[in-house]
Design a protein around this motif. Sequence first.
Motif, PDB file in Angstrom:
ATOM      1  N   MET A 105      -0.657  -4.897  -2.866  1.00 10.29           N
ATOM      2  CA  MET A 105      -0.919  -4.005  -1.740  1.00 10.29           C
ATOM      3  C   MET A 105      -2.384  -3.583  -1.729  1.00 10.29           C
ATOM      4  SD  MET A 105       1.829  -3.573   0.031  1.00 10.29           S
ATOM      5  CE  MET A 105       3.591  -3.879  -0.108  1.00 10.29           C
ATOM      6  N   SER A 106      -2.888  -3.335  -0.535  1.00  9.28           N
ATOM      7  CA  SER A 106      -4.283  -2.925  -0.408  1.00  9.28           C
ATOM      8  C   SER A 106      -4.452  -1.467  -0.826  1.00  9.28           C
ATOM      9  CB  SER A 106      -4.754  -3.094   1.037  1.00  9.28           C
ATOM     10  OG  SER A 106      -4.132  -2.132   1.878  1.00  9.28           O
ATOM     11  N   VAL A 107      -5.706  -1.086  -1.097  1.00  7.83           N
ATOM     12  CA  VAL A 107      -6.013   0.296  -1.450  1.00  7.83           C
ATOM     13  C   VAL A 107      -5.610   1.233  -0.315  1.00  7.83           C
ATOM     14  CG1 VAL A 107      -7.890   1.911  -1.922  1.00  7.83           C
ATOM     15  CG2 VAL A 107      -7.891  -0.348  -3.005  1.00  7.83           C
ATOM     16  N   ALA A 108      -5.868   0.830   0.927  1.00  6.29           N
ATOM     17  CA  ALA A 108      -5.555   1.669   2.087  1.00  6.29           C
ATOM     18  C   ALA A 108      -4.050   1.944   2.175  1.00  6.29           C
ATOM     19  CB  ALA A 108      -6.046   0.997   3.363  1.00  6.29           C
ATOM     20  N   ILE A 109      -3.249   0.928   1.937  1.00  6.38           N
ATOM     21  CA  ILE A 109      -1.796   1.103   1.993  1.00  6.38           C
ATOM     22  C   ILE A 109      -1.329   2.020   0.871  1.00  6.38           C
ATOM     23  CG2 ILE A 109       0.413  -0.072   1.656  1.00  6.38           C
ATOM     24  CD1 ILE A 109      -0.738  -2.466   3.146  1.00  6.38           C
ATOM     25  N   GLU A 110      -1.828   1.800  -0.337  1.00  3.67           N
ATOM     26  CA  GLU A 110      -1.416   2.626  -1.468  1.00  3.67           C
ATOM     27  C   GLU A 110      -1.802   4.085  -1.251  1.00  3.67           C
ATOM     28  OE1 GLU A 110      -1.399  -0.676  -5.075  1.00  3.67           O
ATOM     29  OE2 GLU A 110      -3.050   0.776  -4.952  1.00  3.67           O
ATOM     30  N   ASN A 111      -2.999   4.330  -0.738  1.00  5.47           N
ATOM     31  CA  ASN A 111      -3.428   5.698  -0.477  1.00  5.47           C
ATOM     32  C   ASN A 111      -2.595   6.350   0.623  1.00  5.47           C
ATOM     33  OD1 ASN A 111      -5.420   5.890  -2.431  1.00  5.47           O
ATOM     34  ND2 ASN A 111      -7.041   5.163  -1.083  1.00  5.47           N
ATOM     35  N   PHE A 112      -2.186   5.566   1.603  1.00  4.44           N
ATOM     36  CA  PHE A 112      -1.420   6.095   2.726  1.00  4.44           C
ATOM     37  C   PHE A 112      -0.035   6.551   2.277  1.00  4.44           C
ATOM     38  CE2 PHE A 112       0.646   6.170   6.874  1.00  4.44           C
ATOM     39  CZ  PHE A 112      -0.373   6.602   7.713  1.00  4.44           C
ATOM     40  N   VAL A 113       0.671   5.701   1.539  1.00  2.00           N
ATOM     41  CA  VAL A 113       2.020   6.093   1.099  1.00  2.00           C
ATOM     42  C   VAL A 113       1.945   7.227   0.072  1.00  2.00           C
ATOM     43  CG1 VAL A 113       3.051   3.856   1.626  1.00  2.00           C
ATOM     44  CG2 VAL A 113       2.129   4.264  -0.667  1.00  2.00           C
ATOM     45  N   LYS A 114       0.899   7.227  -0.741  1.00  2.00           N
ATOM     46  CA  LYS A 114       0.726   8.305  -1.717  1.00  2.00           C
ATOM     47  C   LYS A 114       0.502   9.639  -1.009  1.00  2.00           C
ATOM     48  CE  LYS A 114      -3.079   8.762  -4.129  1.00  2.00           C
ATOM     49  NZ  LYS A 114      -4.172   8.660  -5.126  1.00  2.00           N
ATOM     50  N   ALA A 115      -0.288   9.630   0.060  1.00  4.38           N
ATOM     51  CA  ALA A 115      -0.563  10.859   0.816  1.00  4.38           C
ATOM     52  C   ALA A 115       0.713  11.404   1.451  1.00  4.38           C
ATOM     53  CB  ALA A 115      -1.615  10.593   1.886  1.00  4.38           C
ATOM     54  N   ILE A 116       1.549  10.536   1.981  1.00  3.99           N
ATOM     55  CA  ILE A 116       2.811  10.978   2.574  1.00  3.99           C
ATOM     56  C   ILE A 116       3.699  11.598   1.499  1.00  3.99           C
ATOM     57  CG2 ILE A 116       4.938  10.246   3.725  1.00  3.99           C
ATOM     58  CD1 ILE A 116       3.306   7.993   5.045  1.00  3.99           C
ATOM     59  N   TYR A 117       3.814  10.916   0.370  1.00  2.00           N
ATOM     60  CA  TYR A 117       4.679  11.399  -0.704  1.00  2.00           C
ATOM     61  C   TYR A 117       4.215  12.760  -1.222  1.00  2.00           C
ATOM     62  CZ  TYR A 117       7.152  11.745  -5.113  1.00  2.00           C
ATOM     63  OH  TYR A 117       7.924  12.203  -6.152  1.00  2.00           O
ATOM     64  N   LYS A 118       2.928  12.888  -1.530  1.00  3.08           N
ATOM     65  CA  LYS A 118       2.423  14.130  -2.105  1.00  3.08           C
ATOM     66  C   LYS A 118       2.495  15.282  -1.117  1.00  3.08           C
ATOM     67  CE  LYS A 118      -1.047  14.047  -4.944  1.00  3.08           C
ATOM     68  NZ  LYS A 118      -2.396  13.832  -5.532  1.00  3.08           N
ATOM     69  N   SER A 119       2.269  14.999   0.174  1.00  8.71           N
ATOM     70  CA  SER A 119       2.362  16.050   1.187  1.00  8.71           C
ATOM     71  C   SER A 119       3.776  16.595   1.268  1.00  8.71           C
ATOM     72  CB  SER A 119       1.942  15.505   2.557  1.00  8.71           C
ATOM     73  OG  SER A 119       0.581  15.171   2.569  1.00  8.71           O
ATOM     74  N   LYS A 120       4.752  15.714   1.204  1.00  4.20           N
ATOM     75  CA  LYS A 120       6.150  16.135   1.287  1.00  4.20           C
ATOM     76  C   LYS A 120       6.584  16.879   0.028  1.00  4.20           C
ATOM     77  CE  LYS A 120      10.844  14.392   2.023  1.00  4.20           C
ATOM     78  NZ  LYS A 120      11.676  13.193   2.260  1.00  4.20           N
ATOM     79  N   ILE A 121       6.248  16.344  -1.139  1.00  5.20           N
ATOM     80  CA  ILE A 121       6.663  16.962  -2.400  1.00  5.20           C
ATOM     81  C   ILE A 121       6.006  18.321  -2.608  1.00  5.20           C
ATOM     82  CG2 ILE A 121       6.521  16.750  -4.913  1.00  5.20           C
ATOM     83  CD1 ILE A 121       8.703  15.048  -3.642  1.00  5.20           C
TER      84      ILE A 121
END
Length: 219
Positions: A1-17
């Motif tokens: 996976m690209s850096v952009a994709i990894e950062n995007f899903v990480k941002a969603i996860y951390k925002s929710k948690i």
Amino acid sequence: MSVAIENFVKAIYKSKINDITDTKPGNIAKLLGISNAAATDMAKSLAAKNLVDYQKYKALQLTDEGEKLALKVIRKHRLWEAFLHKTFDMSLHEIHREAELLEHETSDFLANTISAFLGNPKFDPHGDPIPNENGEITTKDTSVSLSKTKENKTYIIARLMSDDKEFFDFCAINGLKYGNKLTVIKQFSKNKMTQISINNNTILLNQDFTKIIYVNETD
């Protein structure tokens, strides 16, 4: 996976948690420093990859595969933080900055090797839980923000939820470190400030600090 994709899903996860903000594309765009249009395009692209559930005008939700990817990236990030802090005694801001880069270049094998070298830690130096190699967080978080603590009670610092250099510099100077004890002297609820005692020093903290310092009450 690209850096952009990894950062995007990480941002969603951390925002929710962390319950920092809702996960609509516009809010994720602000967190990542990209345009709203770019965030929407990314959300649509990840929906096609079965990583994100995208519905127009609604908050983004990670699929099971998306959450698995986010936790894999977070595991690598937090393991690097633990390694850099232990090995080089780097500051909390420095380890976060470097881990942001290293997380994307780390294989699962290397992540597991680092974990074994460190004794398979369950928390990073900020107090954040480290997912295991199966992408599971096995620890139970019972901490509360300093703003919600009671007067005349002693607590142990459990998490420092920030990536701001000045915040970590302040914490280092005043002994606000994961695992250290502090006593809440007074809560100024009207002015949203908390007076604490730590290392024989008295400090008055505003809500900008007390809402991102999490603690557990001592037994």
